[in-house]
Structures are given as C-alpha cells and as structure tokens.
Design an enzyme around this catalytic site. Sequence first.
Site, mmCIF file in Angstrom:
data_model
loop_
_atom_site.group_PDB
_atom_site.id
_atom_site.type_symbol
_atom_site.label_atom_id
_atom_site.label_comp_id
_atom_site.label_asym_id
_atom_site.label_seq_id
_atom_site.Cartn_x
_atom_site.Cartn_y
_atom_site.Cartn_z
ATOM 1 N N GLU A 281 27.063 21.521 61.841
ATOM 2 C CA GLU A 281 27.292 21.312 63.260
ATOM 3 C C GLU A 281 26.740 22.494 64.061
ATOM 4 O OE1 GLU A 281 28.002 18.526 64.226
ATOM 5 O OE2 GLU A 281 29.878 17.664 63.487
ATOM 6 N N HIS B 137 23.071 18.083 64.856
ATOM 7 C CA HIS B 137 23.374 18.546 63.494
ATOM 8 C C HIS B 137 22.382 18.010 62.460
ATOM 9 C CE1 HIS B 137 26.378 14.959 63.031
ATOM 10 N NE2 HIS B 137 25.317 14.678 62.308
ATOM 11 N N ASP C 229 25.787 15.327 51.914
ATOM 12 C CA ASP C 229 27.172 15.595 52.321
ATOM 13 C C ASP C 229 28.151 14.514 51.880
ATOM 14 O OD1 ASP C 229 25.987 13.767 54.099
ATOM 15 O OD2 ASP C 229 25.793 15.259 55.667
ATOM 16 N N ASP D 51 24.472 15.505 68.387
ATOM 17 C CA ASP D 51 24.702 16.893 68.825
ATOM 18 C C ASP D 51 23.720 17.868 68.172
ATOM 19 O OD1 ASP D 51 25.606 17.011 66.201
ATOM 20 O OD2 ASP D 51 27.627 17.697 66.685
HETATM 21 C C1 F6R Z 1 24.298 12.010 56.774
HETATM 22 C C2 F6R Z 1 24.037 13.232 57.523
HETATM 23 C C3 F6R Z 1 24.040 13.252 59.019
HETATM 24 C C4 F6R Z 1 23.397 12.021 59.657
HETATM 25 C C5 F6R Z 1 23.517 12.094 61.167
HETATM 26 C C6 F6R Z 1 22.924 10.885 61.854
HETATM 27 O O1 F6R Z 1 24.221 12.234 55.386
HETATM 28 O O2 F6R Z 1 23.848 14.237 56.929
HETATM 29 O O3 F6R Z 1 23.355 14.393 59.463
HETATM 30 O O4 F6R Z 1 22.069 11.945 59.271
HETATM 31 O O5 F6R Z 1 24.861 12.212 61.530
HETATM 32 O O6 F6R Z 1 23.695 9.756 61.541
HETATM 33 P P1 F6R Z 1 23.196 8.290 61.901
HETATM 34 O O7 F6R Z 1 21.998 8.036 61.083
HETATM 35 O O8 F6R Z 1 24.348 7.400 61.491
HETATM 36 O O9 F6R Z 1 22.929 8.288 63.360
#
Ligand code: F6R
Length: 261
Positions: A143, A138, A67, A136
């Site tokens: 989401e 995702h 992403d 959450d």
């Molecule tokens: C990042 C992504 C997100 C993160 C998730 C957890 O490329 O796709 O799904 O993996 O938001 O983020 P952290 O590791 O910062 O807790």
Amino acid sequence: MEVIILSSPEEASEVAARLVARQVREKPESVLGLATGGTPCKLYQLLARMHRARGLDFSKVTTFNLDEYIGLDPSHPASYHRFMEENFFSNVNIARERIHIPDGLAHDVPAHCAAYEKAIHEAGNIDLQILGLGSDGHLGFNEPGSSLASRTRIKTLTERTRDDNARFFTDGQEVPHHVITMGLGTIMESRMCLLLAFGKGKAQAVAASVEGPVTASVPGSLLQFHPRAKVLIDTEAASLLTRANYYQWVYKNKPTWQIDL
Ligand code: F6R
C-alpha cells in the site's frame, strides 16, 4: 518503462498472453510471478486456451503468487488460493509442487515470509512478474507508504483497497485487514514486469505511476526504476496520461529490431 495502450482489456490481455507464452516457450522452466484480482482473469483464460489448443506447456514452470489474505483458509471462496485454482491452475498443467502462494494461515508469519523469499531465491528469482495496480497505486498489496526496498511481509490494507475488494466477498463477510505480500524489493528483482490496468478507475493510479515522481506514496511508480517493465493498459486507464499520443506512436512504429511481441 514501455507503455502500451490498447483499445480494450481483451486486446491488452491478448498481448500479455503472447508475452507470457513466449517466455514459457523460450524457457520452459520459467519462474512466473502471478497476480489475482479482476484484471488478470482474461489473461489466465487465454493462457489456458493456448495450453488446450496449442499445447503451451507449463509442466516445468514454477509460480509464486504475490499475496494472500491473513486468516483465510485456502478453500475460502475469496482466498487467492481458491482464485488461482479456479481461474488458472485447474486449467493448465503446472506441477502442484511448483505452485507457491503465501499461506494466510501461517502460525509464524515472519518465518513463513522469510521462507517464501528463500524459495523465490532458490528457484532462481522470478523471470516474469504479472502485476495489477490498485486504484490507490498499490503493487501486490504494498500500500502507499510501503518501503521501496520491502520484502515479503505482513501488511495492513487501506480502507480503499478493502472497499475495492469487497466485491469478491459475499454479503456479511468482512474483507480481512491483514495480508501477506511480496515486497516492492522482491518485485523489483523480477527480470521482467508486466503491469496490467484497465478502466477509468485506474486512470489516476496509472498516470501517477507512469508520469509522476517515483515515490513510496505511489508504489506503482517504482516500476520507473525497473529495467524491463511493460505497462499494458486500455484507453480508459490511459485517459489521464499526458504523453498518450507519444506512447501510441512509439508502439505502432516500433522498428523491427525492437519488436519483441
Ligand atoms: C492481487 C494484487 C493486487 C491487485 C490490485 C488490482 O494479487 O496483488 O495488487 O492486482 O489490487 O486488483 P483488480 O485487478 O481486482 O483491480
């Protein structure tokens, strides 16, 4: 789904690094799906160390990131282009032309997303997808409520995710509302998924993803349908799992024919 509970994020990252290294050694032209955020930082450090110290060779590897924020220039300190450059790409020998990250400045976002999907397909699909988990639930930036069959597209972040990610932005900079993310359908086509989640803040999302019903309300739960998904978590992230003792017993007592680490 194989749930592997380890004593610390460091230990879990070491297991993840061994799995990625084995993938790259067995298939030097592997296609890797990459995640950003706090969770995979240690994994990228360990892979860079394996490259320096033991010659782990990424020269034939192709990468696709999950992403990117819409509206952020690749040089923006909080962009995922910049994150990948600083945390991984500048420390290994991946060929620049084989690095793919969604373009947050694309003029025609739907056309860009379709081209991203086509590029993944033409590369032979993703062999190993590294994933973090949102608090959450995702996956990528899919989401809660995302279509389980979704492909790369624009998504709107929840306020919770924007709050969680505010730590990567300096004071006064707004976390973008919109992102481009690989879809859940795209992620599910990877041959293997490695989900990493650490800390108490992820415990609820981990429990819902691993032991809850498969539902679009918890995108991580879709991995229950993946034929080869490994969930690497520390004891804090595992703290709400009802079958934690069982997963630990299974991992410690894996028969030799089943060991793939
Ligand atoms: C990042 C992504 C997100 C993160 C998730 C957890 O490329 O796709 O799904 O993996 O938001 O983020 P952290 O590791 O910062 O807790």
